[in-house]
Design an enzyme around this catalytic site. Structure first.
Site, short mmCIF file in Angstrom:
data_model
loop_
_atom_site.label_atom_id
_atom_site.label_comp_id
_atom_site.label_asym_id
_atom_site.label_seq_id
_atom_site.Cartn_x
_atom_site.Cartn_y
_atom_site.Cartn_z
N LEU A 189 0.89 -1.24 -0.06
CA LEU A 189 -0.11 0.02 -0.02
C LEU A 189 0.87 1.01 -0.11
O LEU A 189 1.37 1.24 1.08
CB LEU A 189 -0.93 0.07 1.09
CG LEU A 189 -2.18 -0.87 1.15
CD1 LEU A 189 -1.75 -2.28 1.03
CD2 LEU A 189 -3.09 -0.75 2.26
N LYS A 271 -8.58 3.54 7.43
CA LYS A 271 -7.45 2.42 7.42
C LYS A 271 -8.28 1.22 7.01
O LYS A 271 -7.67 0.59 6.49
CB LYS A 271 -6.45 2.78 8.56
CG LYS A 271 -5.77 3.87 8.55
CD LYS A 271 -4.74 3.91 7.32
CE LYS A 271 -3.93 4.95 7.25
NZ LYS A 271 -2.91 5.05 8.53
N GLY A 293 3.59 0.80 5.69
CA GLY A 293 4.52 1.43 5.98
C GLY A 293 4.42 1.82 7.54
O GLY A 293 4.95 2.93 8.02
N CYS A 462 14.01 12.69 -19.53
CA CYS A 462 14.18 11.62 -18.65
C CYS A 462 14.78 10.56 -19.38
O CYS A 462 14.43 10.11 -20.79
CB CYS A 462 13.19 11.41 -17.57
SG CYS A 462 11.79 10.66 -18.52
#
Length: 490
Positions: A189, A271, A293, A462
């Site tokens: 996530l 959550k 995390g 890039c």
């Protein structure tokens, strides 16, 4: 040009069958990463090392090729250390000395040194005999100042493997961990912040095939930023494996929570909704676990009581690599892996939900509040999710109408803005004959572009063309019509 690669120590303590499986996976990962190199790079695996090599016709002084190959090795999980070497057939000590001096003579002038030899195989001499002979010869035939076995200024390293001598030119540490793909697949996530980015990296480093799930709360700009981080992590550490990037539109879910849920319970319920959705995505993708995390007590939703309540809604195992890690350590890790400046530009949307959030959620109260929530909204978000192969994200841009190329002001040339990460730009500087090139990293581009002259045209560059397309598209949507993408002539 050759490299010797040493396995992560944890690989070497596995059973013989598991160790060989891990070795083959590491060799396969490197072969995939190096498949399109020119000149080609061969990958040969042995019980205790890998040997990578380019054709002997390649000049040893081709530093650019060596640096690029070393960068791949430095970022590939499963490698403890690696060294660029020169390989010679094993001959007598005098010949060894000549071969060693060809590599080390310039480094030894006026400096102290010591010789270290590692030896594998059966020989009529031992490692100490090699060190003594080479040490005496180097001291006599070079401009070295002295031998210093405790604190040498130059460490002369050689390895003897059966009938070959390897003179080590430069040795570096690797990532450690396990080769990507040796463990099951997981869904990370990712919000774009420091924590989820580092947690994703740690999952990759541990050998987990890491897919990404992003809950879009902040609109197009937020999505661009998170895709950049996921792309960076994949390209730098996990590109040997094909993974997916899943976007779940969550703005309507947040709106439903804001309207139906008591303020103090919003963070925990948000959550829980994310975990419900991620669990469904993981099930559909046949993935074993979720990765987040979270760290204990870093924010209100991450107290032990709240985490326990949040986890109840998940049918998948939830892995939290950072659970006991301090915030500063996480930021330091982000800096080390190259995601700090990405994450510093990503707003933390989740933190604005509750004014006085609960730190000790109660199941009965959470369930009472969720009873007001219309779960059809969550189902609709899941149905609207977008799943992309991460290496095909640029196709998302190509499927949209391409913005017209800007018209250059008469008599003026375009300025090429190199928006790559400074580490990447330093490794392979962009030089375009007859054109002005300026460095403006992507994480500063959106703010800095406003101060650039509107009368000039700017071409974004890039390496892969992905970030330049994303940012050019965004800037043009924001009303800057003097921007396009620079495509080097092939």
């Amino acid at each position: 040009m050759k490299f010797i690669v040493k396995y992560s120590p944890e690989m070497t303590i596995k059973s013989r069958s598991v160790r060989m499986r891990f070795i083959r996976r590491l060799a396969g990962n490197l072969s995939a990463l190096l498949a399109r190199r020119n000149p080609p790079v061969t990958v040969g695996f042995h019980w205790d090392y890998l040997e990578l090599g380019s054709p002997d016709t390649l000049a040893a002084a081709d530093g650019q090729h060596a640096r690029e190959l070393a960068q791949v090795l430095a970022n590939t999980p499963g490698i403890c250390s690696f060294a660029q070497v020169r390989k010679f057939p094993l001959e007598d000590f005098d010949t060894m000395l000549v071969q060693v001096l060809a590599v080390y003579a310039d480094k030894l002038q006026g400096r102290s040194f010591a010789v270290r030899c590692k030896r594998t195989g059966r020989h009529s001499f031992n490692s100490m005999a090699v060190e003594r002979s080479l040490g005496a010869g180097i001291l006599h035939h070079s401009g070295a100042r002295c031998v210093d076995l405790s604190r040498p200024e130059v460490l002369v390293q050689v390895e003897i493997r059966d009938q070959f001598l390897y003179v080590i030119e430069e040795a570096r540490k690797g990532q450690g961990g396990f080769p990507v793909g040796t463990q099951d697949g997981v869904l990370s996530l990712i919000s774009g912040g420091f924590d989820s980015s580092v947690a994703s990296y740690l999952a990759i480093r541990r050998g987990l095939k890491t897919h990404y799930c992003f809950f879009n709360l902040g609109g197009h700009e937020h999505e661009i930023a998170v895709k950049e981080i996921a792309l960076y992590l994949w390209m730098k550490y996990g590109a040997s494996q094909r993974v997916k990037f899943v976007t779940v539109p969550f703005a309507e879910v947040v709106a439903e929570i804001l309207e139906k849920v008591e303020n103090s319970q919003m963070g925990v319920i948000l959550k829980r909704m994310m975990l419900r959705a991620a669990s469904q995505v993981a099930q559909d993708m046949h993935l074993s676990a979720l990765v987040t995390g979270e760290s204990v007590a870093q924010v209100s939703s991450q107290t032990l009581a709240n985490l326990a309540i949040i986890d109840e809604v998940s049918s998948q195992m939830v892995l939290r690599p950072l659970i006991m890690t301090d915030k500063q350590d996480i930021v330091d890790s982000a800096r080390a892996i190259g995601t700090e400046e990405f994450s510093a530009m990503v707003p933390e949307y989740c933190g604005v939900i509750s004014v006085r959030p609960t730190t000790r959620a109660r199941r009965h109260k959470i369930e009472q509040q969720e009873a007001h929530f219309d779960f059809a909204v969550l189902e609709r978000a899941l149905q609207q999710r977008q799943v992309r192969q991460i290496h095909d994200l640029k196709l998302d841009l190509e499927s949209a109408a391409a913005p017209p190329e800007p018209v250059l002001p008469a008599g003026e040339d375009a300025i090429i803005l190199d928006i790559r990460h400074p580490d990447e730009a330093a490794l392979k500087p962009l030089e375009v004959a007859g054109s002005q090139v300026e460095a403006l990293p992507f994480y500063r581009l959106n703010m800095a572009f406003k101060s650039l002259s509107p009368d000039r045209c700017y071409l974004l560059y890039c390496e892969k063309g992905i970030m330049s397309r994303l940012h050019a598209s965004y800037l043009r949507e924001a009303g800057h019509h003097n921007v396009a993408v620079y495509r080097p002539a092939s």
